[in-house]
Design an enzyme around this catalytic site. Structure first.
Site, PDB file in Angstrom:
ATOM      1  N   GLY B  82       0.813  -1.215   0.000  1.00  0.00           N
ATOM      2  CA  GLY B  82       0.000   0.000   0.000  1.00  0.00           C
ATOM      3  C   GLY B  82       0.845   1.263   0.000  1.00  0.00           C
ATOM      4  N   THR B  83       1.923   1.272   0.766  1.00  0.00           N
ATOM      5  CA  THR B  83       2.762   2.467   0.820  1.00  0.00           C
ATOM      6  C   THR B  83       3.365   2.767  -0.544  1.00  0.00           C
ATOM      7  OG1 THR B  83       3.246   2.248   3.167  1.00  0.00           O
ATOM      8  CG2 THR B  83       4.865   3.416   1.846  1.00  0.00           C
ATOM      9  N   ASN B 168      -8.279   4.594   7.945  1.00  0.00           N
ATOM     10  CA  ASN B 168      -7.697   3.448   8.647  1.00  0.00           C
ATOM     11  C   ASN B 168      -7.834   3.551  10.161  1.00  0.00           C
ATOM     12  OD1 ASN B 168      -5.790   5.635   8.056  1.00  0.00           O
ATOM     13  ND2 ASN B 168      -4.343   4.455   9.269  1.00  0.00           N
ATOM     14  N   GLN B 196      -8.197   0.000   3.321  1.00  0.00           N
ATOM     15  CA  GLN B 196      -9.121  -0.528   4.333  1.00  0.00           C
ATOM     16  C   GLN B 196     -10.493  -0.853   3.740  1.00  0.00           C
ATOM     17  OE1 GLN B 196      -8.244  -1.164   7.476  1.00  0.00           O
ATOM     18  NE2 GLN B 196      -6.236  -0.177   7.472  1.00  0.00           N
ATOM     19  N   GLY B 217      -2.603  -6.503   0.108  1.00  0.00           N
ATOM     20  CA  GLY B 217      -3.013  -7.866   0.386  1.00  0.00           C
ATOM     21  C   GLY B 217      -3.254  -8.181   1.850  1.00  0.00           C
ATOM     22  N   HIS B 218      -2.404  -7.632   2.737  1.00  0.00           N
ATOM     23  CA  HIS B 218      -2.426  -8.158   4.105  1.00  0.00           C
ATOM     24  C   HIS B 218      -3.561  -7.602   4.954  1.00  0.00           C
ATOM     25  CE1 HIS B 218      -0.411  -4.877   6.559  1.00  0.00           C
ATOM     26  NE2 HIS B 218      -0.260  -4.422   5.339  1.00  0.00           N
ATOM     27  N   THR B 254      11.056  -7.678 -10.780  1.00  0.00           N
ATOM     28  CA  THR B 254      10.589  -9.035 -11.045  1.00  0.00           C
ATOM     29  C   THR B 254       9.310  -9.296 -10.258  1.00  0.00           C
ATOM     30  OG1 THR B 254      12.853  -9.796 -11.377  1.00  0.00           O
ATOM     31  CG2 THR B 254      11.214 -11.478 -10.842  1.00  0.00           C
ATOM     32  N   CYS B 350       3.794   3.870  14.949  1.00  0.00           N
ATOM     33  CA  CYS B 350       4.870   4.788  14.614  1.00  0.00           C
ATOM     34  C   CYS B 350       6.176   4.049  14.815  1.00  0.00           C
ATOM     35  CB  CYS B 350       4.803   6.004  15.531  1.00  0.00           C
ATOM     36  SG  CYS B 350       6.306   6.971  15.565  1.00  0.00           S
TER      37      CYS B 350
END
Lengths: 365, 410
Positions: B82-83, B168, B196, B217-218, B254, B350
Site C-alpha cells: 500500500g505504501t 484506517n 481498508q 493484500g495483508h 521481477t 509509529c
C-alpha cells in the site's frame, strides 16, 4: 512481582531486565523517550536518546519475550531536567542533571505511573546495591552510581530494584555476551545525555546567549580577564579561565556572582573551603539525629571525605569537612555516606550546597 | 473480573486479536496457494516453459483480482504494498501532470490521509514545488463533494486530488464515486487509498470513476509486501522504480508471483464473502461499542455513527470501533489490555513507538486530550463473539486503572 524495567538501550538496563526475568518476576520493558527532537541514529558515545537506542532496547525485550513500550516523557524531561539545568547555571550554580532525572523522572514520573498501572516495582541498570531499602555503593567502585541516587526517599527505594549493584561492569558485559545481546559491547554512556557532543559551555551559550562580564582576582580585587557568560564556569575550575594574572601560579574559580556577572578567581591556597551550607536535606531512610559524623561526596565522581553534619538555619545543614575541599560549587549535591567496607558504604541522604563557608568567618557565594 | 494490575499474556489461554486494521491473519486458501507457487521455479519475464508457467499464474491472478474489484486486467499494477502504491500514485501523477502542463502544481488532499499519502505530498511540497490545498473534513472525518469542488476550482492548476475511501483509524467512509465525479468535471485525476475499504465495503473501480486506487493484500487475508495500484489506462503516471518495466512500464521489478497469487486469492475471497462478513462484523462491532459505552458511560465513539450510510453502503467500516476514554492515556489502556490478552491499537503505529495524538482525530477537530485517550478495536474475518466478551469483561477496570495511573504529565 510485577516489575517495570526501564530500558535505555544500553547494556546495563538490558542485563538488569534479564536478571529480573530470571528472578521470576513478571517484567514489562519501557523505553523513556526524553528528547523532543530525537535523532534517528546515535551520535557520539551517549546512548539513550536516539531512535536507534530505543530499537536496541526493544531488540533485547523481544529476545527476553517481555512486552515493550515507549513512554514519551520528553515534555517533563525538558521542563524538570533540561530547563532546570539551564536555569541553575544561569543563577551561578552547578547542577547534576542525572541526579535531577532520577529524582523527577525515573523515580517520580515513571514510578508513579508504574504503580498506578499496577506494577510493584521499577528495575533499572544503576550500579548501586539495594539491601532491603538500604541504598549502598556498588561493588564496582569505578562504576558506582549511588551518588546520583542519593536523592531518593524511602518510599521510592521501597519500589526500586537495582540488580547490578553486586557485580562489576565487566560481569554485566559478560552476561550480556553470554545471552547474545547485541548491546554487549555498546560503549558506556558519558557526560550529559542531552548534550551529546559534550560541549556544555556551547550548549549553555546557545540557550543563554553571550553575557560578558569580568574575571576578578580575589587577592587584588583587580580585573584579570573577561568572559562570555558565568555559565561557562564552575567553582573549583582551573582550566580554560582565559586570564593573565601576572604570575605563574594557577588560579581557580572561587565564586560566581550572576547578577554582576563576576567570576572570582584565586590561588590554590584560597580555593579550599572548610565547610558548606546546604538547603533542606532528603534522607534515604529515617532522618539521622543531628549532628552526626559521616563521609560526604560532593560530585558524581568525587572522592568521599570525612565530615561532621550540623543543623543550620532555615532547615538546612552545615557540613564541616575534616580537610578543606576545593571545587564545592553551589547547586551540587552533598551526598552523605556511612562507611561500611563489608556491605558497601550506605547512602544516608543528600542536600544541595547553597554556599561555601569562609575559613575565617562569613559566607562566600 | 477483578483487575489488580498487569498480568502477562502468557498466563491467559487465548488472545483476542482485535487489530485487523493493522494486519489480518492469512486465509488458509491463501497459504496453500502461495506455498504451492513458492515451490515452483520461474521468472514471469522469462521466455522458456518455467517462465511461461510463472507468467500464466501471475496473469491469471491479475485477471481474477481485476474482476473482483471492477477493473480491467491492464489497470492492475502489482507493487510492493500500500505504501508503494500511494507513493506511486501521488508522485507519479504529480510528475506526469506537471510535465504536461507546468501550471499544475497543486495537490488537493485531506489531512486525515494515511502517512503514505501525507508524507508523499509533503515531500513533493518541500522538494519539488508542489502546493498543498488541505480539504476540510467533517467531524466524522468525511470529505464532502462540495468541499472538493471548492478546493479544485477550475482545476487548471491542480495536478491531482487524493481522498481515502475509508479511514484506517476511525473507519469513516467517504462517498468516493461522488468525489470522483466532481474531480472529473474539472479534469483532475482522483486517487483514493482503498486499503481498508476493499473487502469491507463495495468497491468497484470502473463504476467509482476514480483514476487511481491503492489496495494491499495483508489487510484482507493475503500476504504482506503485495499491493496493487489500479490505474486507469488513460492516466499518465511517471515511474518511481526504473528497470525492466514489467508493470506497464510504470513499475519495474521481477514479479513476486507467489505473493501475487496469494493476493488475488485473498481479494477474490474477501470480496466474495464481503456482504455476509460485513453484516456479521457490524453486529459484533455494535455489541462491542454499546457494551463499552454501557460500562464506561463517558466513552466517546469517534468517526461516523454506527448505523451511518453512504452511497448505499456502510458509512463506517463494519469492523471498526474507535473510542476515546477521557482521562485515560491510550498507551496505558493498550498496555493494560495487552497484558490481559487483548490486542488493539492506539491508531497507526509509529516507527519509534512514541505515542503521538492521532493526526486523524486532530483533523476532525478533536482536542489533543481526546486524541491521546483513544483506542482502535478492529474486527476481521477471525473475530468472534468471544473476542467482544473478552473486551467487555475487562474494559471498565482497565479504564479505571489507566485513569488512576495519571498521564505521566501535568
Amino acid at each position: 512481582m510485577r516489575v517495570l524495567a526501564a530500558m535505555s538501550g544500553g547494556v546495563d538496563s538490558a542485563v538488569a531486565a534479564a536478571l529480573a526475568v530470571d528472578a521470576g518476576h513478571d517484567v514489562t520493558g519501557v523505553h523513556l523517550a526524553l528528547s523532543q527532537n530525537r535523532q534517528t541514529l546515535r551520535s557520539g558515545s551517549r546512548g539513550c536518546c536516539s531512535v536507534e537506542d530505543s530499537h536496541d532496547a526493544r531488540r533485547v525485550a523481544d529476545e527476553l519475550g517481555i512486552p515493550f513500550y515507549v513512554w514519551d516523557l520528553a515534555d517533563r524531561f525538558t521542563e524538570d531536567v533540561v530547563d532546570d539545568f539551564v536555569a541553575e547555571y544561569a543563577a551561578g550554580r552547578t547542577p547534576n542533571p542525572c541526579l535531577r532525572c532520577n529524582e523527577k523522572i525515573k523515580f517520580t514520573a515513571v514510578l508513579d505511573r508504574a504503580l498506578g498501572l499496577g506494577f510493584d516495582a521499577v528495575v533499572t541498570g544503576h550500579h548501586a546495591r539495594l539491601d532491603g531499602t538500604e541504598l549502598r555503593r556498588s561493588v564496582d567502585a569505578a562504576k558506582d552510581q549511588s551518588y546520583v541516587l542519593g536523592v531518593l526517599t524511602p518510599e521510592q527505594l521501597a519500589a526500586a530494584m537495582f540488580p547490578l549493584g553486586g557485580m562489576t561492569k565487566d560481569r554485566v558485559r559478560e552476561i550480556a555476551a553470554e545471552r547474545g545481546f547485541g548491546v554487549a559491547a555498546k560503549p558506556d554512556s558519558h557526560d550529559i545525555c542531552f548534550i551529546p557532543d559534550g560541549d556544555t559551555r556551547g550548549f549553555l551559550s546557545r540557550r543563554l546567549g553571550s553575557q560578558p562580564g569580568p574575571v576578578v582576582d580575589a587577592a587584588t580585587g583587580r580585573q584579570v580577564g573577561e568572559h562570555d557568560g558565568t555559565y561557562g564556569f564552575t567553582v573549583g575550575q582551573r582550566r580554560g579561565l582565559g586570564i593573565a594574572a601576572g604570575d605563574q601560579r594557577p588560579r581557580y574559580v572561587l565564586g560566581i556572582e550572576p547578577v554582576t556577572r563576576t567570576v572570582t578567581v584565586g590561588t590554590a591556597d584560597l580555593a579550599g573551603v572548610p565547610a558548606v551550607r546546604t538547603g533542606a536535606p532528603t534522607w534515604t531512610g529515617r532522618a539521622p539525629q543531628l549532628p552526626f559524623a559521616a563521609q560526604v561526596q560532593v560530585r558524581a565522581h568525587g572522592a568521599p571525605v570525612a565530615c561532621r553534619v550540623r543543623p543550620d538555619d532555615g532547615g538546612g545543614l552545615l557540613v564541616e569537612f575534616a580537610d578543606q575541599q576545593r571545587g564545592v560549587a553551589p547547586g551540587q549535591s552533598a551526598v552523605f555516606y556511612e562507611p561500611d567496607p563489608d556491605r558497601g558504604d550506605r547512602v544516608l541522604g543528600q542536600a544541595a550546597v547553597t554556599a561555601a563557608v569562609e575559613r575565617e568567618a562569613g559566607v562566600r557565594r | 473480573m477483578t483487575v489488580t494490575g498487569p498480568t502477562s499474556a502468557s498466563e491467559e489461554n487465548r488472545v483476542s486479536y482485535l487489530d485487523h486494521a493493522a494486519t489480518t491473519p492469512v486465509l488458509p486458501e491463501v497459504l496453500a496457494a502461495m506455498t504451492e507457487q513458492l515451490g515452483r521455479v520461474g521468472n514471469a519475464s522469462s521466455l522458456h516453459a518455467s517462465g511461461r508457467a510463472a507468467r500464466r499464474a501471475a496473469e491469471q491472478s491479475r485477471e481474477r483480482l481485476a474482476e473482483a474489484v471492477g477493473a480491467r486486467p491492464s489497470e492492475v499494477l502489482f507493487t510492493g504494498g500500500g505504501t508503494e502504491s500511494d507513493n506511486l500514485a501521488v508522485k507519479g501523477l504529480f510528475w506526469a501532470r506537471r510535465q504536461a502542463d507546468s501550471r499544475r502544481r497543486r495537490i488537493v488532499v485531506s489531512p486525515a490521509e494515511h502517512h503514505a499519502v501525507l508524507d508523499s505530498v509533503e515531500w513533493l511540497a518541500k522538494h519539488d514545488g508542489a502546493e498543498i490545498t488541505w480539504l476540510p473534513v467533517e467531524s466524522t472525518g468525511r470529505v464532502l463533494p462540495h468541499a472538493l469542488a471548492e478546493a479544485l476550482g477550475d482545476g487548471e492548476d491542480v495536478a491531482l486530488a487524493s481522498v481515502m475511501w475509508a479511514n484506517n483509524e476511525i473507519g469513516t467512509v467517504s462517498d468516493i464515486p461522488a468525489l470522483a465525479a466532481v474531480a472529473r468535471e474539472v479534469g483532475v485525476p482522483l486517487h483514493t487509498d482503498a486499503v481498508q475499504a476493499v473487502g469491507q465495503v463495495p468497491v468497484d473501480f470502473e463504476a467509482s470513476g476514480v483514476d487511481a486506487l491503492t489496495m494491499t493484500g495483508h489487510k484482507l487475508g493475503g500476504p504482506m509486501g503485495a499491493g496493487v495500484l489500479l490505474l486507469r489506462r488513460d492516466a499518465e503516471c511517471t515511474p518511481l522504480l526504473h528497470g525492466g518495466g514489467q508493470e506497464r512500464d510504470v513499475r519495474s521489478g521481477t514479479l513476486d508471483v507467489a505473493a501475487i497469487v496469494g493476493l488475488a486469492v485473498a481479494t477474490v475471497a474477501a470480496v466474495g464473502s464481503r456482504e455476509e462478513r460485513a453484516a456479521r462484523l457490524a453486529g459484533l462491532r455494535d455489541r462491542l461499542v454499546e457494551g463499552v459505552v454501557e460500562q464506561v458511560p463517558d466513552a466517546q465513539l469517534n468517526g461516523a455513527p454506527l448505523g451511518d450510510r453512504v452511497d448505499g453502503g456502510p458509512g463506517r467500516l463494519p469492523g471498526n470501533a474507535h473510542l476515546s476514554f477521557p482521562g485515560a492515556e491510550g498507551d496505558a489502556l493498550l498496555m493494560l489490555l495487552d497484558a490481559r490478552g487483548i490486542e488493539c491499537s492506539t491508531g497507526s503505529a509509529c516507527s519509534a513507538g512514541v505515542a503521538r495524538p492521532s493526526h486523524v482525530l486532530l483533523a476532525t477537530g478533536a482536542d489533543a486530550d481526546r486524541a491521546r485517550s483513544s483506542l482502535r478495536f478492529s474486527l476481521g474475518h477471525t473475530s468472534t463473539g468471544a473476542d467482544v466478551d473478552a473486551v467487555l469483561d475487562v474494559i471498565a477496570p482497565v479504564v479505571e486503572r489507566a485513569r488512576r495511573a495519571g498521564l505521566g504529565r501535568r
